[in-house]
Design a protein around this motif. Structure first.
Motif, PDB file in Angstrom:
ATOM      1  N   ARG A   5      -2.343  41.498  49.658  1.00  9.03           N
ATOM      2  CA  ARG A   5      -1.678  42.809  49.673  1.00  9.03           C
ATOM      3  C   ARG A   5      -1.628  43.352  48.248  1.00  9.03           C
ATOM      4  O   ARG A   5      -1.185  42.645  47.344  1.00  9.03           O
ATOM      5  N   ARG A   7      -0.872  46.960  45.650  1.00 12.87           N
ATOM      6  CA  ARG A   7      -0.058  48.190  45.621  1.00 12.87           C
ATOM      7  C   ARG A   7      -0.726  49.260  44.768  1.00 12.87           C
ATOM      8  O   ARG A   7      -1.141  48.989  43.629  1.00 12.87           O
ATOM      9  N   ASP A  89       0.983  50.004  49.988  1.00 10.68           N
ATOM     10  CA  ASP A  89       0.084  48.852  49.933  1.00 10.68           C
ATOM     11  C   ASP A  89      -1.127  49.032  50.845  1.00 10.68           C
ATOM     12  O   ASP A  89      -1.046  49.711  51.875  1.00 10.68           O
ATOM     13  N   VAL A  90      -2.199  48.385  50.474  1.00  9.52           N
ATOM     14  CA  VAL A  90      -3.312  48.112  51.384  1.00  9.52           C
ATOM     15  C   VAL A  90      -3.641  46.633  51.206  1.00  9.52           C
ATOM     16  O   VAL A  90      -3.056  45.959  50.367  1.00  9.52           O
ATOM     17  N   GLU A  91      -4.578  46.150  52.020  1.00  8.59           N
ATOM     18  CA  GLU A  91      -5.007  44.765  51.856  1.00  8.59           C
ATOM     19  C   GLU A  91      -6.448  44.739  51.341  1.00  8.59           C
ATOM     20  O   GLU A  91      -7.261  45.576  51.737  1.00  8.59           O
TER      21      GLU A  91
ATOM     22  N   ASN B   2       7.219  51.465  57.116  1.00 10.26           N
ATOM     23  CA  ASN B   2       6.218  50.434  56.830  1.00 10.26           C
ATOM     24  C   ASN B   2       5.438  50.838  55.585  1.00 10.26           C
ATOM     25  O   ASN B   2       4.897  51.936  55.524  1.00 10.26           O
ATOM     26  N   LEU B   4       2.757  49.327  54.416  1.00  6.98           N
ATOM     27  CA  LEU B   4       1.344  48.933  54.462  1.00  6.98           C
ATOM     28  C   LEU B   4       0.518  50.087  55.028  1.00  6.98           C
ATOM     29  O   LEU B   4       0.664  50.451  56.180  1.00  6.98           O
ATOM     30  N   SER B   5      -0.310  50.674  54.187  1.00 10.64           N
ATOM     31  CA  SER B   5      -1.133  51.848  54.508  1.00 10.64           C
ATOM     32  C   SER B   5      -0.403  52.854  55.405  1.00 10.64           C
ATOM     33  O   SER B   5      -0.886  53.183  56.492  1.00 10.64           O
TER      34      SER B   5
END
Lengths: 234, 199
Positions: A5, A7, A89-91, B2, B4-5
Protein backbone atom coordinates in the motif's frame (compact mmCIF):
# COMPACT_ATOMS: atom_id res chain seq x y z
CA UNK A 1 5.83 -10.70 -4.55
CA UNK A 2 3.54 -8.77 -2.20
CA UNK A 3 1.12 -5.98 -2.96
CA UNK A 4 2.18 -2.93 -0.99
CA UNK A 5 0.00 0.00 0.00
CA UNK A 6 1.48 3.36 -1.03
CA UNK A 7 0.22 6.91 -0.41
CA UNK A 8 0.02 9.70 -2.97
CA UNK A 9 2.05 12.62 -1.59
CA UNK A 10 2.68 14.77 -4.65
CA UNK A 11 1.21 15.32 -8.11
CA UNK A 12 2.90 17.49 -10.73
CA UNK A 13 1.74 18.26 -14.25
CA UNK A 14 4.34 17.41 -16.90
CA UNK A 15 2.14 18.25 -19.88
CA UNK A 16 -1.58 19.06 -20.12
CA UNK A 17 -2.30 15.31 -20.08
CA UNK A 18 0.68 13.86 -18.20
CA UNK A 19 1.43 13.76 -14.49
CA UNK A 20 4.25 12.82 -12.17
CA UNK A 21 2.88 11.04 -9.12
CA UNK A 22 5.05 10.63 -6.05
CA UNK A 23 4.05 7.99 -3.52
CA UNK A 24 5.28 7.26 -0.01
CA UNK A 25 6.10 3.55 -0.11
CA UNK A 26 6.98 2.19 3.34
CA UNK A 27 9.42 -0.72 3.12
CA UNK A 28 10.15 -0.16 -0.59
CA UNK A 29 13.07 -2.49 -1.47
CA UNK A 30 14.63 -0.18 -4.09
CA UNK A 31 14.77 -0.64 -7.85
CA UNK A 32 16.89 -0.24 -10.96
CA UNK A 33 16.37 2.63 -13.40
CA UNK A 34 14.09 1.39 -16.18
CA UNK A 35 11.93 -0.88 -14.02
CA UNK A 36 8.17 -0.59 -13.63
CA UNK A 37 5.44 -1.45 -11.15
CA UNK A 38 1.92 -2.79 -11.38
CA UNK A 39 -0.62 -0.41 -9.85
CA UNK A 40 -3.86 -1.87 -8.48
CA UNK A 41 -7.06 0.10 -7.89
CA UNK A 42 -9.99 -1.25 -5.90
CA UNK A 43 -13.59 -0.03 -6.22
CA UNK A 44 -16.01 0.00 -3.26
CA UNK A 45 -17.60 -3.28 -4.40
CA UNK A 46 -14.23 -5.05 -4.56
CA UNK A 47 -13.71 -4.76 -8.32
CA UNK A 48 -10.03 -4.36 -9.13
CA UNK A 49 -8.03 -3.09 -12.09
CA UNK A 50 -4.28 -3.34 -12.60
CA UNK A 51 -1.99 -1.50 -15.02
CA UNK A 52 1.79 -1.14 -15.37
CA UNK A 53 3.59 2.18 -14.94
CA UNK A 54 7.26 2.96 -15.29
CA UNK A 55 9.28 4.30 -12.39
CA UNK A 56 10.40 7.81 -13.37
CA UNK A 57 13.15 8.32 -10.80
CA UNK A 58 16.06 6.30 -9.48
CA UNK A 59 15.70 4.56 -6.12
CA UNK A 60 15.15 7.13 -3.37
CA UNK A 61 14.47 5.41 -0.07
CA UNK A 62 10.78 4.93 0.58
CA UNK A 63 9.61 7.29 -2.15
CA UNK A 64 8.66 6.24 -5.69
CA UNK A 65 7.72 8.40 -8.65
CA UNK A 66 5.55 7.23 -11.53
CA UNK A 67 4.80 8.87 -14.87
CA UNK A 68 1.17 8.68 -16.01
CA UNK A 69 -0.04 9.66 -19.46
CA UNK A 70 -3.82 10.00 -19.61
CA UNK A 71 -5.34 7.66 -22.16
CA UNK A 72 -8.71 9.19 -23.16
CA UNK A 73 -11.46 6.84 -22.05
CA UNK A 74 -8.94 4.70 -20.16
CA UNK A 75 -10.07 2.76 -17.10
CA UNK A 76 -7.10 3.61 -14.88
CA UNK A 77 -4.95 6.46 -16.22
CA UNK A 78 -7.55 9.30 -16.03
CA UNK A 79 -8.29 8.31 -12.43
CA UNK A 80 -4.61 8.28 -11.45
CA UNK A 81 -3.83 11.45 -13.37
CA UNK A 82 -6.60 13.62 -11.99
CA UNK A 83 -8.94 11.91 -9.52
CA UNK A 84 -6.90 9.99 -6.95
CA UNK A 85 -6.82 12.40 -3.98
CA UNK A 86 -3.58 13.46 -2.34
CA UNK A 87 -3.17 11.43 0.83
CA UNK A 88 -5.09 8.43 -0.55
CA UNK A 89 -3.63 5.01 -1.18
CA UNK A 90 -3.24 2.61 -4.05
CA UNK A 91 -1.47 -0.73 -4.12
CA UNK A 92 1.70 -1.45 -6.08
CA UNK A 93 3.64 -4.61 -6.83
CA UNK A 94 7.24 -4.40 -7.90
CA UNK A 95 9.79 -3.52 -8.94
CA UNK A 96 9.25 -5.51 -12.14
CA UNK A 97 11.32 -6.08 -15.29
CA UNK A 98 15.00 -6.96 -15.12
CA UNK A 99 15.83 -6.48 -18.80
CA UNK A 100 15.01 -2.87 -19.70
CA UNK A 101 17.33 -1.56 -16.97
CA UNK A 102 20.56 0.42 -16.82
CA UNK A 103 23.09 -0.62 -14.20
CA UNK A 104 25.39 2.09 -12.89
CA UNK A 105 28.45 -0.14 -13.28
CA UNK A 106 27.97 -0.33 -17.06
CA UNK A 107 30.89 1.72 -18.43
CA UNK A 108 30.00 2.20 -22.11
CA UNK A 109 28.35 5.35 -23.48
CA UNK A 110 24.60 4.99 -23.72
CA UNK A 111 21.98 6.10 -26.25
CA UNK A 112 18.39 6.56 -25.12
CA UNK A 113 15.64 7.01 -27.71
CA UNK A 114 12.23 8.06 -26.40
CA UNK A 115 8.90 8.51 -28.15
CA UNK A 116 6.29 10.49 -26.19
CA UNK A 117 5.62 9.07 -22.74
CA UNK A 118 8.28 6.44 -23.45
CA UNK A 119 10.61 8.98 -21.88
CA UNK A 120 9.55 7.89 -18.37
CA UNK A 121 11.87 4.91 -17.76
CA UNK A 122 14.65 6.65 -19.72
CA UNK A 123 14.35 9.68 -17.41
CA UNK A 124 14.99 7.34 -14.49
CA UNK A 125 18.17 6.17 -16.23
CA UNK A 126 19.44 9.66 -17.02
CA UNK A 127 18.68 10.83 -13.48
CA UNK A 128 20.48 7.79 -12.05
CA UNK A 129 23.49 8.49 -14.24
CA UNK A 130 23.52 12.14 -13.10
CA UNK A 131 24.13 10.91 -9.54
CA UNK A 132 27.11 8.76 -10.46
CA UNK A 133 30.75 9.66 -10.98
CA UNK A 134 30.80 7.54 -14.13
CA UNK A 135 32.70 9.10 -17.03
CA UNK A 136 30.39 7.46 -19.55
CA UNK A 137 28.16 9.71 -21.61
CA UNK A 138 24.39 9.60 -22.02
CA UNK A 139 22.68 10.80 -25.17
CA UNK A 140 18.90 11.15 -25.31
CA UNK A 141 16.93 11.55 -28.51
CA UNK A 142 13.41 12.46 -27.48
CA UNK A 143 10.61 12.57 -30.05
CA UNK A 144 7.50 14.59 -29.16
CA UNK A 145 4.69 16.09 -31.18
CA UNK A 146 5.04 19.73 -30.06
CA UNK A 147 6.96 21.75 -27.45
CA UNK A 148 3.95 21.40 -25.10
CA UNK A 149 4.49 17.64 -24.99
CA UNK A 150 7.94 17.65 -23.36
CA UNK A 151 8.10 15.93 -19.97
CA UNK A 152 10.82 16.49 -17.34
CA UNK A 153 12.20 19.77 -18.72
CA UNK A 154 14.07 20.41 -15.45
CA UNK A 155 15.74 16.99 -15.32
CA UNK A 156 16.63 17.00 -19.01
CA UNK A 157 18.30 20.42 -18.64
CA UNK A 158 20.41 19.19 -15.73
CA UNK A 159 23.60 20.94 -16.94
CA UNK A 160 25.50 17.65 -16.76
CA UNK A 161 28.38 17.89 -19.28
CA UNK A 162 28.11 14.11 -19.83
CA UNK A 163 24.53 14.47 -21.05
CA UNK A 164 23.42 15.40 -24.55
CA UNK A 165 19.64 15.78 -24.91
CA UNK A 166 18.07 16.43 -28.30
CA UNK A 167 14.36 16.94 -28.66
CA UNK A 168 12.84 16.12 -32.03
CA UNK A 169 9.42 17.52 -32.91
CA UNK A 170 7.17 15.50 -35.18
CA UNK A 171 4.31 17.99 -35.74
CA UNK A 172 5.41 21.45 -34.75
CA UNK A 173 8.76 22.65 -33.44
CA UNK A 174 9.72 25.74 -31.47
CA UNK A 175 9.88 29.04 -33.45
CA UNK A 176 13.70 29.01 -33.49
CA UNK A 177 14.00 25.35 -34.47
CA UNK A 178 16.37 24.39 -37.27
CA UNK A 179 15.07 20.87 -37.95
CA UNK A 180 11.87 20.57 -39.93
CA UNK A 181 9.19 18.74 -37.88
CA UNK A 182 9.01 15.06 -38.76
CA UNK A 183 9.47 11.56 -37.53
CA UNK A 184 12.85 10.31 -36.34
CA UNK A 185 14.98 9.40 -39.34
CA UNK A 186 18.38 8.08 -40.17
CA UNK A 187 19.87 11.59 -40.18
CA UNK A 188 18.76 12.06 -36.57
CA UNK A 189 20.41 8.82 -35.47
CA UNK A 190 23.67 8.95 -37.45
CA UNK A 191 25.43 11.46 -35.20
CA UNK A 192 24.45 9.96 -31.86
CA UNK A 193 25.20 6.43 -33.07
CA UNK A 194 28.66 7.49 -34.27
CA UNK A 195 29.56 8.43 -30.69
CA UNK A 196 28.79 4.95 -29.36
CA UNK A 197 31.03 1.94 -28.94
CA UNK A 198 30.05 -1.33 -30.64
CA UNK A 199 28.89 -2.76 -27.31
CA UNK A 200 27.08 0.39 -26.16
CA UNK A 201 23.55 -0.29 -25.05
CA UNK A 202 20.71 1.51 -26.81
CA UNK A 203 17.39 1.78 -24.98
CA UNK A 204 14.32 2.51 -27.09
CA UNK A 205 10.93 3.15 -25.48
CA UNK A 206 7.71 4.47 -26.95
CA UNK A 207 4.62 3.52 -28.92
CA UNK A 208 4.93 0.30 -30.90
CA UNK A 209 5.23 1.97 -34.31
CA UNK A 210 7.96 4.30 -33.04
CA UNK A 211 9.99 1.48 -31.48
CA UNK A 212 9.63 -0.68 -34.59
CA UNK A 213 10.83 2.19 -36.80
CA UNK A 214 13.79 3.10 -34.60
CA UNK A 215 14.76 -0.54 -34.13
CA UNK A 216 14.76 -1.05 -37.90
CA UNK A 217 16.83 2.10 -38.48
CA UNK A 218 19.43 1.11 -35.90
CA UNK A 219 19.82 -2.44 -37.21
CA UNK A 220 19.97 -1.15 -40.81
CA UNK A 221 22.80 1.14 -39.66
CA UNK A 222 24.69 -1.94 -38.56
CA UNK A 223 24.15 -1.88 -34.82
CA UNK A 224 24.13 -5.34 -33.24
CA UNK A 225 20.47 -6.12 -32.42
CA UNK A 226 21.64 -7.75 -29.19
CA UNK A 227 22.71 -4.30 -27.91
CA UNK A 228 19.26 -2.76 -28.47
CA UNK A 229 16.76 -3.08 -25.65
CA UNK A 230 13.18 -2.11 -26.28
CA UNK A 231 9.98 -1.40 -24.44
CA UNK A 232 6.78 -0.85 -26.42
CA UNK A 233 3.34 0.24 -25.42
CA UNK A 234 0.02 0.89 -27.12
CA UNK B 1 -14.12 7.03 4.00
CA UNK B 2 -12.16 4.14 2.58
CA UNK B 3 -8.76 5.61 1.76
CA UNK B 4 -7.79 2.88 -0.73
CA UNK B 5 -8.28 4.35 -4.23
CA UNK B 6 -11.42 6.26 -3.14
CA UNK B 7 -13.89 7.09 -5.88
CA UNK B 8 -12.54 4.51 -8.33
CA UNK B 9 -15.37 2.67 -10.08
CA UNK B 10 -13.82 0.83 -13.03
CA UNK B 11 -15.65 -0.82 -15.88
CA UNK B 12 -18.55 -3.27 -15.77
CA UNK B 13 -17.76 -6.80 -14.74
CA UNK B 14 -18.71 -8.91 -17.69
CA UNK B 15 -16.59 -11.74 -19.07
CA UNK B 16 -15.31 -12.35 -15.55
CA UNK B 17 -15.23 -16.12 -15.93
CA UNK B 18 -13.00 -15.88 -19.00
CA UNK B 19 -10.56 -13.46 -17.43
CA UNK B 20 -7.73 -14.92 -15.32
CA UNK B 21 -7.08 -13.09 -12.03
CA UNK B 22 -5.40 -9.69 -12.33
CA UNK B 23 -5.99 -9.40 -16.09
CA UNK B 24 -8.02 -6.88 -18.11
CA UNK B 25 -9.57 -7.46 -21.52
CA UNK B 26 -8.29 -5.52 -24.54
CA UNK B 27 -9.42 -5.20 -28.11
CA UNK B 28 -5.99 -4.08 -29.30
CA UNK B 29 -2.97 -6.35 -29.73
CA UNK B 30 -0.06 -4.83 -27.80
CA UNK B 31 3.50 -5.69 -28.83
CA UNK B 32 6.04 -6.60 -26.16
CA UNK B 33 9.48 -7.69 -27.28
CA UNK B 34 12.87 -7.38 -25.59
CA UNK B 35 14.64 -6.05 -28.68
CA UNK B 36 14.21 -4.97 -32.28
CA UNK B 37 12.04 -7.10 -34.53
CA UNK B 38 14.12 -9.59 -36.56
CA UNK B 39 13.23 -9.80 -40.26
CA UNK B 40 12.97 -13.43 -41.30
CA UNK B 41 11.90 -14.40 -44.79
CA UNK B 42 9.93 -17.57 -45.39
CA UNK B 43 12.65 -18.73 -47.82
CA UNK B 44 15.20 -18.66 -44.99
CA UNK B 45 12.88 -19.91 -42.24
CA UNK B 46 13.41 -23.36 -40.80
CA UNK B 47 12.17 -25.11 -37.68
CA UNK B 48 14.43 -27.68 -36.02
CA UNK B 49 13.64 -30.15 -33.26
CA UNK B 50 16.74 -31.32 -31.37
CA UNK B 51 16.54 -34.24 -28.95
CA UNK B 52 18.51 -34.71 -25.74
CA UNK B 53 20.91 -36.96 -27.71
CA UNK B 54 21.51 -34.26 -30.31
CA UNK B 55 19.43 -35.85 -33.06
CA UNK B 56 17.80 -33.20 -35.20
CA UNK B 57 14.96 -32.94 -37.63
CA UNK B 58 14.33 -29.78 -39.66
CA UNK B 59 11.32 -28.48 -41.57
CA UNK B 60 11.47 -25.76 -44.20
CA UNK B 61 8.62 -23.28 -44.66
CA UNK B 62 7.33 -25.31 -47.58
CA UNK B 63 7.40 -28.52 -45.53
CA UNK B 64 5.75 -26.89 -42.52
CA UNK B 65 2.92 -25.40 -44.55
CA UNK B 66 2.39 -28.78 -46.29
CA UNK B 67 1.56 -30.40 -42.94
CA UNK B 68 -2.14 -30.64 -41.97
CA UNK B 69 -3.27 -27.18 -40.88
CA UNK B 70 -5.67 -26.26 -38.10
CA UNK B 71 -7.82 -23.23 -37.45
CA UNK B 72 -7.39 -22.13 -33.85
CA UNK B 73 -9.58 -19.82 -31.74
CA UNK B 74 -8.10 -19.11 -28.32
CA UNK B 75 -7.97 -16.51 -25.56
CA UNK B 76 -4.46 -15.21 -24.90
CA UNK B 77 -3.07 -13.73 -21.69
CA UNK B 78 0.00 -11.51 -21.36
CA UNK B 79 1.86 -11.20 -18.06
CA UNK B 80 1.68 -7.42 -18.51
CA UNK B 81 -2.00 -7.81 -17.58
CA UNK B 82 -3.90 -7.72 -20.85
CA UNK B 83 -5.98 -10.58 -22.18
CA UNK B 84 -7.48 -10.86 -25.62
CA UNK B 85 -10.44 -13.08 -26.34
CA UNK B 86 -11.15 -15.26 -29.38
CA UNK B 87 -7.93 -14.64 -31.28
CA UNK B 88 -7.99 -16.56 -34.56
CA UNK B 89 -4.89 -18.29 -35.87
CA UNK B 90 -3.89 -20.91 -38.39
CA UNK B 91 -1.02 -23.31 -37.98
CA UNK B 92 0.29 -26.77 -37.17
CA UNK B 93 -0.03 -28.51 -33.80
CA UNK B 94 3.33 -29.31 -32.19
CA UNK B 95 2.25 -32.96 -32.09
CA UNK B 96 2.93 -33.11 -35.83
CA UNK B 97 6.60 -32.21 -35.29
CA UNK B 98 7.08 -34.44 -32.26
CA UNK B 99 5.14 -37.61 -33.11
CA UNK B 100 8.10 -39.44 -34.68
CA UNK B 101 10.69 -38.14 -32.22
CA UNK B 102 12.06 -40.65 -29.73
CA UNK B 103 12.79 -38.84 -26.49
CA UNK B 104 12.99 -39.31 -22.74
CA UNK B 105 12.96 -35.55 -22.20
CA UNK B 106 10.50 -33.96 -19.82
CA UNK B 107 11.18 -30.35 -20.83
CA UNK B 108 11.56 -28.22 -23.92
CA UNK B 109 13.43 -24.98 -24.66
CA UNK B 110 11.98 -23.07 -27.58
CA UNK B 111 14.34 -20.72 -29.43
CA UNK B 112 13.78 -17.79 -31.75
CA UNK B 113 15.47 -15.88 -34.52
CA UNK B 114 17.05 -12.99 -32.62
CA UNK B 115 18.13 -15.17 -29.70
CA UNK B 116 15.04 -15.31 -27.48
CA UNK B 117 14.33 -18.52 -25.56
CA UNK B 118 11.60 -19.87 -23.29
CA UNK B 119 11.18 -23.15 -21.44
CA UNK B 120 8.23 -25.34 -20.55
CA UNK B 121 7.37 -28.94 -19.74
CA UNK B 122 7.20 -30.98 -22.94
CA UNK B 123 3.71 -32.21 -22.07
CA UNK B 124 2.41 -28.63 -22.33
CA UNK B 125 3.30 -28.69 -26.03
CA UNK B 126 1.45 -31.93 -26.77
CA UNK B 127 -2.14 -33.11 -27.18
CA UNK B 128 -3.31 -30.17 -29.26
CA UNK B 129 -2.42 -27.52 -26.70
CA UNK B 130 0.36 -25.77 -28.69
CA UNK B 131 0.95 -24.81 -32.31
CA UNK B 132 3.36 -23.23 -34.75
CA UNK B 133 1.16 -20.47 -36.19
CA UNK B 134 1.73 -18.39 -39.33
CA UNK B 135 -1.65 -16.73 -39.91
CA UNK B 136 -3.50 -14.31 -37.64
CA UNK B 137 -7.07 -13.18 -38.29
CA UNK B 138 -6.77 -14.38 -41.87
CA UNK B 139 -3.52 -12.60 -42.73
CA UNK B 140 0.14 -13.65 -42.66
CA UNK B 141 1.46 -13.09 -39.15
CA UNK B 142 3.18 -9.69 -39.08
CA UNK B 143 6.83 -9.43 -37.97
CA UNK B 144 6.12 -7.47 -34.77
CA UNK B 145 3.76 -10.24 -33.65
CA UNK B 146 6.30 -12.94 -34.44
CA UNK B 147 5.95 -13.52 -38.16
CA UNK B 148 6.60 -15.40 -40.27
CA UNK B 149 5.84 -17.98 -37.56
CA UNK B 150 5.59 -18.13 -33.79
CA UNK B 151 4.81 -20.65 -31.12
CA UNK B 152 1.32 -20.43 -29.62
CA UNK B 153 0.82 -21.96 -26.16
CA UNK B 154 -2.34 -20.14 -25.10
CA UNK B 155 -2.80 -21.86 -21.74
CA UNK B 156 0.42 -20.23 -20.47
CA UNK B 157 1.31 -16.52 -20.28
CA UNK B 158 2.13 -15.25 -23.74
CA UNK B 159 5.88 -14.82 -23.18
CA UNK B 160 6.03 -18.63 -23.55
CA UNK B 161 4.60 -18.31 -27.08
CA UNK B 162 7.97 -17.41 -28.59
CA UNK B 163 7.88 -15.10 -31.62
CA UNK B 164 10.07 -15.79 -34.70
CA UNK B 165 10.29 -19.43 -33.65
CA UNK B 166 13.18 -21.41 -35.12
CA UNK B 167 13.62 -24.46 -32.95
CA UNK B 168 12.76 -26.67 -30.05
CA UNK B 169 15.37 -28.38 -27.90
CA UNK B 170 14.23 -31.33 -25.79
CA UNK B 171 16.04 -31.60 -22.47
CA UNK B 172 16.03 -33.95 -19.49
CA UNK B 173 16.56 -31.17 -16.94
CA UNK B 174 14.51 -27.97 -16.98
CA UNK B 175 16.54 -24.93 -18.15
CA UNK B 176 15.23 -21.40 -17.62
CA UNK B 177 14.75 -19.34 -20.79
CA UNK B 178 15.22 -15.60 -21.33
CA UNK B 179 12.57 -14.16 -19.01
CA UNK B 180 12.52 -17.19 -16.74
CA UNK B 181 16.18 -16.56 -15.84
CA UNK B 182 15.61 -12.89 -14.92
CA UNK B 183 12.56 -12.99 -12.74
CA UNK B 184 9.56 -14.44 -14.55
CA UNK B 185 7.89 -17.60 -13.28
CA UNK B 186 9.24 -20.90 -14.61
CA UNK B 187 5.81 -22.24 -15.60
CA UNK B 188 3.54 -19.19 -16.06
CA UNK B 189 -0.04 -20.40 -15.55
CA UNK B 190 -2.32 -17.33 -15.87
CA UNK B 191 -5.10 -18.98 -13.83
CA UNK B 192 -2.72 -19.40 -10.89
CA UNK B 193 -1.15 -15.94 -11.49
CA UNK B 194 2.33 -17.38 -11.85
CA UNK B 195 3.91 -14.10 -12.96
CA UNK B 196 7.24 -13.88 -11.19
CA UNK B 197 9.60 -16.00 -9.12
CA UNK B 198 7.90 -17.12 -5.95
CA UNK B 199 4.31 -16.67 -7.19
Amino acid sequence: MPWRRVRLVERRSQTPSARSLVFAAPGWPGHLPGQHVDVRLTADDGYRAVRSYSLAAPADGESIELGVQTVPGGEVSPYLADDLPLGADVEVRGPLGNWFVWRTEQPAPVLLVAGGSGVVPLAAMIRAHHRTQSRSTFQLLYSVRTPDDVWYRDHLADGDPRHDVRILYTRQGPPAGTRAPGRVGRSDLDGPASRLQPASPVYVCGPTGFVEAVGDLLTDMGRDPATIRTERFG
Amino acid sequence: MNSLSPGFRGRRRSLAERLPPGQYPTESFPVLSAGPTPRVSTEDWTFTVTTERGDTRTWTWEQMTALPQQGIVQDIHCVTRWSKFDTRWRGVPLDAFLEDVATEAGFAVVSSYGGYTSNMPLEDLLDGRAWIVHTYEGYPLSPEHGGPARLLVPHLYLWKSAKWVRGLRLVIEDEPGFWESIGYHDYGDPWREQRTWGD
